[in-house]
Design a protein around this motif. Structure first.
Motif, PDB file in Angstrom:
ATOM      1  N   ALA A  51      -9.077   7.597 -33.984  1.00  0.00           N
ATOM      2  CA  ALA A  51     -10.149   6.095 -33.868  1.00  0.00           C
ATOM      3  C   ALA A  51      -8.756   4.758 -33.847  1.00  0.00           C
ATOM      4  N   PRO A  52      -9.517   4.458 -33.093  1.00  0.00           N
ATOM      5  CA  PRO A  52      -8.256   3.039 -32.978  1.00  0.00           C
ATOM      6  C   PRO A  52      -7.197   2.805 -33.949  1.00  0.00           C
ATOM      7  N   GLY A  53      -5.948   2.878 -34.288  1.00  0.00           N
ATOM      8  CA  GLY A  53      -5.029   2.151 -34.699  1.00  0.00           C
ATOM      9  C   GLY A  53      -5.132   3.505 -36.275  1.00  0.00           C
ATOM     10  N   LYS A  54      -5.198   4.770 -35.827  1.00  0.00           N
ATOM     11  CA  LYS A  54      -5.817   6.132 -37.439  1.00  0.00           C
ATOM     12  C   LYS A  54      -5.315   7.408 -36.291  1.00  0.00           C
ATOM     13  N   GLU A  55      -4.823   8.098 -37.334  1.00  0.00           N
ATOM     14  CA  GLU A  55      -4.023   9.588 -36.831  1.00  0.00           C
ATOM     15  C   GLU A  55      -5.575  10.179 -36.364  1.00  0.00           C
ATOM     16  N   ARG A  56      -5.001  11.365 -35.644  1.00  0.00           N
ATOM     17  CA  ARG A  56      -6.996  12.436 -35.406  1.00  0.00           C
ATOM     18  C   ARG A  56      -7.002  12.773 -36.860  1.00  0.00           C
ATOM     19  N   GLU A  57      -8.358  12.566 -36.455  1.00  0.00           N
ATOM     20  CA  GLU A  57      -8.800  13.651 -37.979  1.00  0.00           C
ATOM     21  C   GLU A  57      -9.609  15.063 -37.547  1.00  0.00           C
ATOM     22  N   PHE A  58     -10.330  16.100 -38.664  1.00  0.00           N
ATOM     23  CA  PHE A  58     -11.061  16.723 -37.810  1.00  0.00           C
ATOM     24  C   PHE A  58     -12.150  16.451 -38.227  1.00  0.00           C
ATOM     25  N   VAL A  59     -13.399  16.572 -37.508  1.00  0.00           N
ATOM     26  CA  VAL A  59     -14.764  16.244 -37.676  1.00  0.00           C
ATOM     27  C   VAL A  59     -15.344  17.397 -38.048  1.00  0.00           C
ATOM     28  N   ALA A  60     -15.695  18.711 -37.325  1.00  0.00           N
ATOM     29  CA  ALA A  60     -16.052  20.267 -37.545  1.00  0.00           C
ATOM     30  C   ALA A  60     -15.570  21.632 -36.578  1.00  0.00           C
ATOM     31  N   ALA A  61     -16.203  22.645 -37.542  1.00  0.00           N
ATOM     32  CA  ALA A  61     -15.219  23.063 -36.848  1.00  0.00           C
ATOM     33  C   ALA A  61     -16.366  24.542 -36.641  1.00  0.00           C
ATOM     34  N   ILE A  62     -16.344  25.667 -35.757  1.00  0.00           N
ATOM     35  CA  ILE A  62     -17.105  26.780 -35.979  1.00  0.00           C
ATOM     36  C   ILE A  62     -16.393  28.571 -35.110  1.00  0.00           C
ATOM     37  N   TYR A  82     -17.961  24.206 -40.819  1.00  0.00           N
ATOM     38  CA  TYR A  82     -17.502  23.454 -42.059  1.00  0.00           C
ATOM     39  C   TYR A  82     -17.458  22.589 -40.781  1.00  0.00           C
ATOM     40  N   TYR A  83     -17.627  21.498 -42.143  1.00  0.00           N
ATOM     41  CA  TYR A  83     -17.560  19.766 -41.826  1.00  0.00           C
ATOM     42  C   TYR A  83     -16.687  18.901 -42.282  1.00  0.00           C
ATOM     43  N   LYS A  84     -16.878  18.377 -41.761  1.00  0.00           N
ATOM     44  CA  LYS A  84     -15.357  16.628 -42.376  1.00  0.00           C
ATOM     45  C   LYS A  84     -17.101  16.291 -43.293  1.00  0.00           C
ATOM     46  N   ASP A  85     -16.788  16.122 -44.880  1.00  0.00           N
ATOM     47  CA  ASP A  85     -17.666  15.373 -45.695  1.00  0.00           C
ATOM     48  C   ASP A  85     -18.253  14.591 -45.304  1.00  0.00           C
ATOM     49  N   SER A  86     -17.613  13.538 -44.155  1.00  0.00           N
ATOM     50  CA  SER A  86     -18.601  12.081 -44.519  1.00  0.00           C
ATOM     51  C   SER A  86     -19.671  12.211 -43.061  1.00  0.00           C
ATOM     52  N   VAL A  87     -19.857  13.648 -42.517  1.00  0.00           N
ATOM     53  CA  VAL A  87     -20.695  13.714 -41.387  1.00  0.00           C
ATOM     54  C   VAL A  87     -21.742  14.942 -41.665  1.00  0.00           C
ATOM     55  N   LYS A  88     -21.388  15.664 -42.810  1.00  0.00           N
ATOM     56  CA  LYS A  88     -22.076  16.499 -43.253  1.00  0.00           C
ATOM     57  C   LYS A  88     -23.216  15.639 -43.668  1.00  0.00           C
ATOM     58  N   ILE A 132     -22.146  21.548 -35.318  1.00  0.00           N
ATOM     59  CA  ILE A 132     -21.911  21.993 -34.861  1.00  0.00           C
ATOM     60  C   ILE A 132     -22.413  23.532 -34.014  1.00  0.00           C
ATOM     61  N   SER A 133     -21.952  24.147 -33.110  1.00  0.00           N
ATOM     62  CA  SER A 133     -22.890  24.662 -32.774  1.00  0.00           C
ATOM     63  C   SER A 133     -22.120  25.172 -31.174  1.00  0.00           C
ATOM     64  N   ARG A 134     -22.188  26.870 -31.017  1.00  0.00           N
ATOM     65  CA  ARG A 134     -21.939  27.056 -29.322  1.00  0.00           C
ATOM     66  C   ARG A 134     -23.142  28.305 -28.764  1.00  0.00           C
ATOM     67  N   ASP A 135     -22.663  28.335 -27.642  1.00  0.00           N
ATOM     68  CA  ASP A 135     -23.935  28.787 -26.560  1.00  0.00           C
ATOM     69  C   ASP A 135     -22.501  30.293 -26.067  1.00  0.00           C
ATOM     70  N   LEU A 136     -22.746  30.812 -26.636  1.00  0.00           N
ATOM     71  CA  LEU A 136     -21.867  32.391 -25.950  1.00  0.00           C
ATOM     72  C   LEU A 136     -22.381  32.858 -24.077  1.00  0.00           C
ATOM     73  N   ALA A 137     -23.194  32.443 -24.001  1.00  0.00           N
ATOM     74  CA  ALA A 137     -23.637  32.664 -22.520  1.00  0.00           C
ATOM     75  C   ALA A 137     -22.921  31.586 -21.663  1.00  0.00           C
ATOM     76  N   VAL A 153     -19.039  24.408 -26.058  1.00  0.00           N
ATOM     77  CA  VAL A 153     -19.564  24.577 -27.931  1.00  0.00           C
ATOM     78  C   VAL A 153     -20.333  23.039 -28.217  1.00  0.00           C
ATOM     79  N   TYR A 154     -21.065  22.705 -28.642  1.00  0.00           N
ATOM     80  CA  TYR A 154     -21.422  21.501 -28.813  1.00  0.00           C
ATOM     81  C   TYR A 154     -21.229  21.206 -30.488  1.00  0.00           C
ATOM     82  N   LEU A 155     -21.178  19.329 -29.833  1.00  0.00           N
ATOM     83  CA  LEU A 155     -21.111  18.368 -31.501  1.00  0.00           C
ATOM     84  C   LEU A 155     -22.481  17.454 -31.010  1.00  0.00           C
ATOM     85  N   GLN A 156     -23.501  17.839 -32.159  1.00  0.00           N
ATOM     86  CA  GLN A 156     -24.235  17.275 -31.513  1.00  0.00           C
ATOM     87  C   GLN A 156     -24.209  15.999 -32.717  1.00  0.00           C
ATOM     88  N   MET A 157     -24.488  14.620 -32.940  1.00  0.00           N
ATOM     89  CA  MET A 157     -24.465  13.379 -34.003  1.00  0.00           C
ATOM     90  C   MET A 157     -25.357  12.883 -33.682  1.00  0.00           C
TER      91      MET A 157
END
Length: 124
Positions: A39-50, A58-64, A69-74, A78-82
């Motif tokens: 975010a502007p003026g802030k450090e980079r932070e984790f959101v989600a992983a798979i 695995y998610y950051k608490d504030s976005v649970k 997060i999902s992935r399409d192997l074919a 990787v997607y992030l539906q927000m």
């Protein structure tokens, strides 16, 4: 490894966006894939992983409950539906890939490969 992020844009609070991260350059069977944001003026932070293989997440608490997060192997993507976006979700979003345990996936040092960012702006 190449990671190409896309899908950012401008959306009103309460709206939705889906980010995509197309991965190429190798097989990712033992990788974790993550999304981070700065975010502007802030450090980079984790959101989600798979985990690429099994799809454990695995998610950051504030976005649970709002982000998925999902992935399409074919498609090697990787997607992030927000959903239910808030003004505080405004940031540049980055996808990342690394060989690490998922429990380490909340830290930047777990990832050796990063894509370019995609801007997400949420208007209130």
């Amino acid at each position: 490894v190449q990671l190409q992020a896309s899908g950012g844009g401008l959306v009103q609070a309460g709206g939705s966006l889906r980010l995509s991260c197309a991965a190429s350059g190798r097989t990712f069977s033992n990788y974790i894939m993550g999304w981070f944001r700065r975010a502007p003026g802030k450090e980079r932070e984790f959101v989600a992983a798979i985990t690429w293989n099994v799809g454990i997440t695995y998610y950051k608490d504030s976005v649970k409950g709002r982000f998925t997060i999902s992935r399409d192997l074919a498609k090697n993507t990787v997607y992030l539906q927000m959903n239910s976006l808030k003004a505080e979700d405004t940031a540049v979003y980055y996808c990342a890939a690394g060989v690490a345990a998922l429990r380490a996936g909340g830290t930047e040092r777990a990832y050796g490969n990063w894509g370019q960012g995609t801007q997400v702006t949420v208007s209130s």
